[in-house]
Write a protein that holds these residues in place. Structure first.
Motif, PDB file in Angstrom:
ATOM      1  N   SER A   1       0.858  -1.185   0.000  1.00 29.68           N
ATOM      2  CA  SER A   1       0.000   0.000   0.000  1.00 29.68           C
ATOM      3  C   SER A   1       0.891   1.231   0.000  1.00 29.68           C
ATOM      4  O   SER A   1       1.118   1.872   1.025  1.00 29.68           O
TER       5      SER A   1
ATOM      6  N   THR B   1      -0.255  11.377   5.893  1.00 27.15           N
ATOM      7  CA  THR B   1       0.177  10.182   6.613  1.00 27.15           C
ATOM      8  C   THR B   1      -0.603  10.013   7.913  1.00 27.15           C
ATOM      9  O   THR B   1      -0.979   8.886   8.291  1.00 27.15           O
TER      10      THR B   1
ATOM     11  N   HIS C   1      -3.884   8.582   7.014  1.00 28.77           N
ATOM     12  CA  HIS C   1      -3.827   7.245   6.417  1.00 28.77           C
ATOM     13  C   HIS C   1      -2.553   6.521   6.860  1.00 28.77           C
ATOM     14  O   HIS C   1      -1.626   6.327   6.066  1.00 28.77           O
ATOM     15  N   PRO C   2      -2.484   6.134   8.119  1.00 27.74           N
ATOM     16  CA  PRO C   2      -1.268   5.473   8.610  1.00 27.74           C
ATOM     17  C   PRO C   2      -1.029   4.114   7.951  1.00 27.74           C
ATOM     18  O   PRO C   2       0.083   3.576   8.053  1.00 27.74           O
ATOM     19  N   GLU C   3      -2.040   3.553   7.293  1.00 29.12           N
ATOM     20  CA  GLU C   3      -1.873   2.253   6.634  1.00 29.12           C
ATOM     21  C   GLU C   3      -1.046   2.352   5.352  1.00 29.12           C
ATOM     22  O   GLU C   3      -0.587   1.329   4.810  1.00 29.12           O
ATOM     23  N   LEU C   4      -0.857   3.588   4.842  1.00 28.11           N
ATOM     24  CA  LEU C   4      -0.126   3.785   3.592  1.00 28.11           C
ATOM     25  C   LEU C   4       1.359   4.033   3.849  1.00 28.11           C
ATOM     26  O   LEU C   4       1.733   4.661   4.832  1.00 28.11           O
ATOM     27  N   ASP C   5       2.162   3.523   2.941  1.00 28.24           N
ATOM     28  CA  ASP C   5       3.591   3.818   2.953  1.00 28.24           C
ATOM     29  C   ASP C   5       3.802   5.007   2.014  1.00 28.24           C
ATOM     30  O   ASP C   5       3.777   4.867   0.795  1.00 28.24           O
TER      31      ASP C   5
END
Length: 290
Positions: A92, A112, A115-119
């Motif tokens: 992700s 970020t 959306h902490p799930e995204l790199d």
């Protein structure tokens, strides 16, 4: 009508090489195979794409139209493949491009946090790659400096900033508080003239009777600045780009009669992920607050 992407790639190679033999070598196929594929494509489209001569191969009107449409279509297909492969690996990743002088830290941090799930990854771009990397799927969004080719893109304005002339420190104009774009008519512009349409459209751009055209070989800002200092050419840059590079052998002077440079967030128009306009909104707010 279904168009074979492989035939389109073959067509683009012939169009760019203007020669079936060179295109075949580039594609690592034989020339007869390539010729059959192009004839098949012409049959499918019902149009002749090339005028074939003994010395060269030229595009017809239909061929020029196909070349204009084929490049973004192939880039879009390539981008789709990249995104599918990335999803298959469970990655992700959200990638943001930025031009020199543009600070994206505040926007990236805010996105970020949401959306902490995204790199989140950031990639520096250039005048040549800022749009191409979006079309090719290398970037999800990119901070681009106008003017750019808008086709296939969605653009969200973020901010505007003044443009300045970058000159050698010993230049006759270096000590001025400001200047007009016409003051640069006799200078050699070391960048793509389409990036400075106000200079490009000046009625008299000449030096000692010879056209002072741009030097197209210089790509990066660093290269261009070296040649400003060495050869006495000039650049027209956004203020933040000019101040990003600290040098004692070049100076920048305000240009008081041209409009500002506009920065937008760009993404591929064929993507409908809500993350893309969300990032653009965050970027616009971050710049306003910053």
């Amino acid at each position: 009508m279904d168009v074979d992407l492989r035939k389109l790639r073959y067509f683009v190679a012939v169009a760019e090489e203007s020669h079936f033999g060179r295109a075949a070598e580039r594609l690592h196929i034989t020339q007869p195979v390539l010729s059959r594929q192009i004839r098949a494509l012409e049959g499918e489209l019902g149009a002749q794409l090339f005028s074939r001569g003994k010395q060269s191969t030229e595009l017809t009107g239909a061929g020029r139209q196909l070349l204009e449409d084929a490049r973004p279509l192939l880039a879009s297909a390539q981008a789709l493949g990249r995104r599918v492969q990335r999803a298959a690996r469970g990655a992700s990743v959200f990638t943001v491009g930025f031009m020199p002088g543009i600070t994206v830290t505040r926007a990236v941090r805010e996105f970020t946090a949401r959306h902490p799930e995204l790199d989140l990854q950031v990639v520096r771009t250039s005048w040549d790659t800022q749009v191409r990397a979006v079309h090719e799927g290398v970037l999800d969004v990119s901070f681009v400096r106008l003017p750019v080719d808008h086709r296939g893109l969605t653009l969200r304005p973020v901010f505007r900033e003044p443009r300045v002339a970058v000159l050698p420190a010993h230049h006759r104009l270096a000590g001025k508080q400001s200047l007009g774009i016409a003051d640069l008519a006799a200078e050699r512009l070391l960048q793509d003239p389409d990036a400075v349409p106000e200079w490009r459209d000046l009625p008299d751009r000449r030096v000692d009777g010879e056209d002072a055209g741009p030097v197209a070989a210089f790509r990066s800002v660093e290269e261009k600045l070296e040649h400003v200092a060495l050869s006495g050419g000039v650049l027209v840059l956004p203020l933040s780009t000019a101040t990003y590079y600290t040098r004692t052998d070049v100076v920048h002077v305000a240009i008081d009669d041209i409009g500002p440079n506009e920065v937008c967030v760009a993404w591929s128009a064929d993507r409908n992920s809500p993350l893309l306009p969300e990032f653009a909104e965050i970027a616009a707010i971050a710049v306003t607050q910053g």
